[in-house]
Design an enzyme around this catalytic site. Structure first.
Site, mmCIF file in Angstrom:
data_model
loop_
_atom_site.group_PDB
_atom_site.id
_atom_site.type_symbol
_atom_site.label_atom_id
_atom_site.label_comp_id
_atom_site.label_asym_id
_atom_site.label_seq_id
_atom_site.Cartn_x
_atom_site.Cartn_y
_atom_site.Cartn_z
ATOM 1 N N LYS A 61 -106.977 -6.816 57.075
ATOM 2 C CA LYS A 61 -107.781 -7.376 58.228
ATOM 3 C C LYS A 61 -106.958 -7.471 59.402
ATOM 4 O O LYS A 61 -105.847 -8.026 59.212
ATOM 5 C CB LYS A 61 -108.044 -9.040 57.797
ATOM 6 N N LYS A 85 -100.653 -14.709 58.399
ATOM 7 C CA LYS A 85 -101.325 -15.496 59.000
ATOM 8 C C LYS A 85 -102.534 -15.669 58.128
ATOM 9 O O LYS A 85 -103.174 -16.976 57.943
ATOM 10 C CB LYS A 85 -101.773 -14.774 60.548
ATOM 11 N N LYS A 97 -103.031 -3.674 61.074
ATOM 12 C CA LYS A 97 -103.108 -3.483 62.455
ATOM 13 C C LYS A 97 -103.092 -2.013 62.786
ATOM 14 O O LYS A 97 -102.598 -1.263 61.935
ATOM 15 C CB LYS A 97 -101.689 -4.213 63.315
ATOM 16 N N ASN A 212 -108.504 -15.635 77.885
ATOM 17 C CA ASN A 212 -109.304 -16.250 76.844
ATOM 18 C C ASN A 212 -108.865 -17.404 76.013
ATOM 19 O O ASN A 212 -109.580 -18.345 75.848
ATOM 20 C CB ASN A 212 -109.687 -15.043 75.711
HETATM 21 P P1 NAD Z 1 -106.101 -12.648 78.026
HETATM 22 O O1 NAD Z 1 -105.664 -11.105 78.697
HETATM 23 O O2 NAD Z 1 -107.671 -13.010 77.985
HETATM 24 O O3 NAD Z 1 -105.195 -13.498 79.116
HETATM 25 C C1 NAD Z 1 -104.023 -13.446 79.321
HETATM 26 C C2 NAD Z 1 -103.520 -14.463 80.413
HETATM 27 O O4 NAD Z 1 -102.102 -14.498 80.792
HETATM 28 C C3 NAD Z 1 -104.299 -14.170 81.910
HETATM 29 O O5 NAD Z 1 -104.839 -15.418 82.419
HETATM 30 C C4 NAD Z 1 -103.213 -13.382 82.698
HETATM 31 O O6 NAD Z 1 -103.516 -13.748 84.194
HETATM 32 C C5 NAD Z 1 -102.124 -14.258 82.207
HETATM 33 N N1 NAD Z 1 -100.819 -13.830 82.555
HETATM 34 C C6 NAD Z 1 -100.430 -12.580 82.515
HETATM 35 N N2 NAD Z 1 -99.243 -12.502 82.901
HETATM 36 C C7 NAD Z 1 -98.573 -13.943 83.034
HETATM 37 C C8 NAD Z 1 -97.543 -14.287 83.697
HETATM 38 N N3 NAD Z 1 -96.511 -13.578 83.736
HETATM 39 N N4 NAD Z 1 -97.445 -15.803 83.910
HETATM 40 C C9 NAD Z 1 -98.536 -16.492 83.346
HETATM 41 N N5 NAD Z 1 -99.680 -15.872 83.086
HETATM 42 C C10 NAD Z 1 -99.789 -14.633 82.933
HETATM 43 O O7 NAD Z 1 -105.272 -12.567 76.709
HETATM 44 P P2 NAD Z 1 -105.664 -13.567 75.674
HETATM 45 O O8 NAD Z 1 -106.582 -13.191 74.520
HETATM 46 O O9 NAD Z 1 -105.988 -14.831 76.046
HETATM 47 O O10 NAD Z 1 -104.362 -13.616 74.690
HETATM 48 C C11 NAD Z 1 -103.200 -14.449 75.269
HETATM 49 C C12 NAD Z 1 -102.054 -14.382 73.962
HETATM 50 O O11 NAD Z 1 -102.590 -14.972 72.996
HETATM 51 C C13 NAD Z 1 -101.745 -12.964 73.635
HETATM 52 O O12 NAD Z 1 -100.362 -13.078 73.283
HETATM 53 C C14 NAD Z 1 -102.416 -12.629 72.425
HETATM 54 O O13 NAD Z 1 -101.737 -11.617 71.511
HETATM 55 C C15 NAD Z 1 -102.801 -14.114 71.846
HETATM 56 N N6 NAD Z 1 -103.729 -14.013 70.984
HETATM 57 C C16 NAD Z 1 -104.984 -14.060 71.219
HETATM 58 C C17 NAD Z 1 -106.095 -14.296 70.577
HETATM 59 C C18 NAD Z 1 -107.248 -14.007 70.952
HETATM 60 O O14 NAD Z 1 -108.390 -14.438 70.121
HETATM 61 N N7 NAD Z 1 -107.664 -13.719 71.954
HETATM 62 C C19 NAD Z 1 -105.641 -14.653 69.088
HETATM 63 C C20 NAD Z 1 -104.390 -14.666 68.870
HETATM 64 C C21 NAD Z 1 -103.403 -14.542 69.527
#
Ligand code: NAD
Length: 415
Positions: A61, A85, A97, A212
């Site tokens: 997965k 995880k 992945k 997100n």
């Molecule tokens: P996203 O693209 O929806 O949001 C990223 C956010 O970070 C945006 O608001 C962007 O403006 C902001 N950002 C970018 N550069 C920045 C900076 N220098 N300073 C402050 N803010 C900044 O991505 P996401 O899905 O929210 O994912 C965020 C993190 O969480 C990533 O590391 C991702 O791998 C991890 N993650 C996401 C999920 C998921 O379900 N979406 C699950 C596990 C882990």
């Protein structure tokens, strides 16, 4: 195997608590299968990968990432992390992945669809609801999962919605998936606060990233009563001096209107968000709050700023936001780090629920999904907390240890 030194160092700390742990690490070191193909779209070749790391606990997965700089090393590390995880959360999945080295913004929509469908045609034999279940990751989304599922089902000649997760709800996606990662992290934080004898109202929070993960996290913890003192996105950060913190609903509607957070503060005496001020993005991490939450990028806390961190608690919502050096410095300083593999596991947990729903053909209401998510996150946090206290080890080492113990048990039973 080429796993990032950060993960290797966490694995080595955890494995010391397992008898013949080094044999276990040696067995986990070798991915089950590395697939690497060239896809041709508009006569241009694209490198495509799928690393199937481990399947002792269930089918592989993990997400599919479309990004120009991806390579095999990155996918090997990320696949290993998925194995850990899923084991930590007690999900019946292994880790994988993959993705394509491409900048999707340079493709037309038609080319992006063709690339997604070609990926499925090339990797068809290695995918399947009992074999390998991809999901969205960086630069991939529910639409791409919809194209991939459609291609997969055409080749298979029957429906198989559980082969992909993160699909649009109309094609069998799960309600609650969108907010799952943020909500899951909020549940972990609330559980942690309870363990240290604090009410949410006693604790102040600064959140880096308002995408997100960050926005659903901030909204949920604010509803729980935590006080959000600072927020940021890629364009800037805002902080408030109001004791009760930001009104998140007001911020959400402001960001919707203006497009970025830094626009949501006082200009010339006219205030969108009362008592808000703009701060530098780096300053957010160093604010004197109780909890700092990196929810955007990797490696944002490093050896040059770790000693400036004033918060006694860091909740890692992004993947790998703290470097190896900074992790050691913070632990020495007595900072509690609630690690990514636990804090952001809400997303894969609801992906598991999506897989279950797809297999049985019966779909739950959002409330039911969120209740099940809460149960899983509370259970995993409680187990990690107990291990951490029994063995007097950091929460990260305890999380890795619990995951490794489950993999060890599976290996012993299969031998
Ligand atoms: P996203 O693209 O929806 O949001 C990223 C956010 O970070 C945006 O608001 C962007 O403006 C902001 N950002 C970018 N550069 C920045 C900076 N220098 N300073 C402050 N803010 C900044 O991505 P996401 O899905 O929210 O994912 C965020 C993190 O969480 C990533 O590391 C991702 O791998 C991890 N993650 C996401 C999920 C998921 O379900 N979406 C699950 C596990 C882990």
């Amino acid at each position: 195997m080429n796993v990032a030194p950060l993960i290797q160092s966490h694995l080595e700390k955890a494995v010391q608590h397992i008898a013949d742990g080094h044999q276990l690490l040696a067995a986990l070191d070798i991915p089950k299968q590395i697939l690497h193909k060239k896809l041709l779209i508009s006569q241009k070749p694209y490198e495509a990968y799928r690393v199937q790391h481990n399947d002792w606990l269930g089918p592989f997965k993990g997400g599919l990432r479309f990004h120009p700089t991806v390579d095999l090393n990155e996918f090997q590390t990320l696949a290993y992390l998925m194995t850990l995880k899923c084991a930590l959360l007690g999900l019946p999945f292994g880790g994988a992945k993959g993705g394509i080295a491409v900048d999707p913004k340079e493709l037309s929509e038609k080319e992006l669809e063709e690339l997604s469908r070609t990926f499925v045609r090339e990797f068809f034999d290695n995918l399947g609801q009992d074999r390998d279940i991809p999901a969205p990751d960086v630069n991939t989304n529910p639409q791409i999962m919809a194209w991939m599922l459609d291609e997969y089902e055409k080749m298979l000649g029957s429906h198989a919605p559980a082969t992909f997760t993160g699909k649009p709800v109309a094609l069998g996606g799960s309600l609650g998936r969108e907010q799952a990662t943020g909500v899951g992290g909020a549940i972990v934080l609330r559980e942690y606060a309870g363990k240290i004898g604090k009410k949410p109202q006693d604790l102040t929070v600064a959140v880096q990233g308002f995408g997100n993960v960050g926005h659903y996290f901030a909204q949920t913890v604010s509803n729980m009563g935590f006080r959000i003192m600072a927020l940021s996105d890629s364009k800037g950060a805002i902080a408030t001096s109001q004791t009760e913190g930001f009104d998140i609903e007001q911020i959400l509607s402001c960001k919707k209107g203006k497009g970025y957070l830094a626009g949501c503060y006082c200009v010339g005496g006219v205030c969108d968000i009362r008592f808000g001020r703009k701060i530098a993005n780096e300053e957010l991490l160093e604010l004197p709050v109780d909890i700092v939450v990196p929810a955007a990028l990797e490696n944002v806390i490093h050896e040059n700023n770790a000693n400036n961190i004033k918060a006694p608690i860091i909740l890692e919502m992004a993947n790998g936001p703290i470097t190896k050096e900074a992790d050691e410095m913070l632990i020495k300083k007595g900072v509690t780090i609630i690690p990514d593999i636990l804090a952001n596991a809400g997303g894969v947990t609801v992906s598991y629920f999506e897989w279950v729903q797809g297999r049985m053909g019966y779909y739950w209401e959002e409330q039911e999904v969120l209740e099940k998510l809460e149960k899983k996150m509370k259970e995993a946090f409680g187990q990690v907390w107990n291990i951490s206290h029994e063995k007097n080890i950091p929460l990260r080492t305890a999380s890795y240890l619990l995951a490794l113990q489950r993999l060890h048990m599976a290996l012993q039973l299969k031998r």
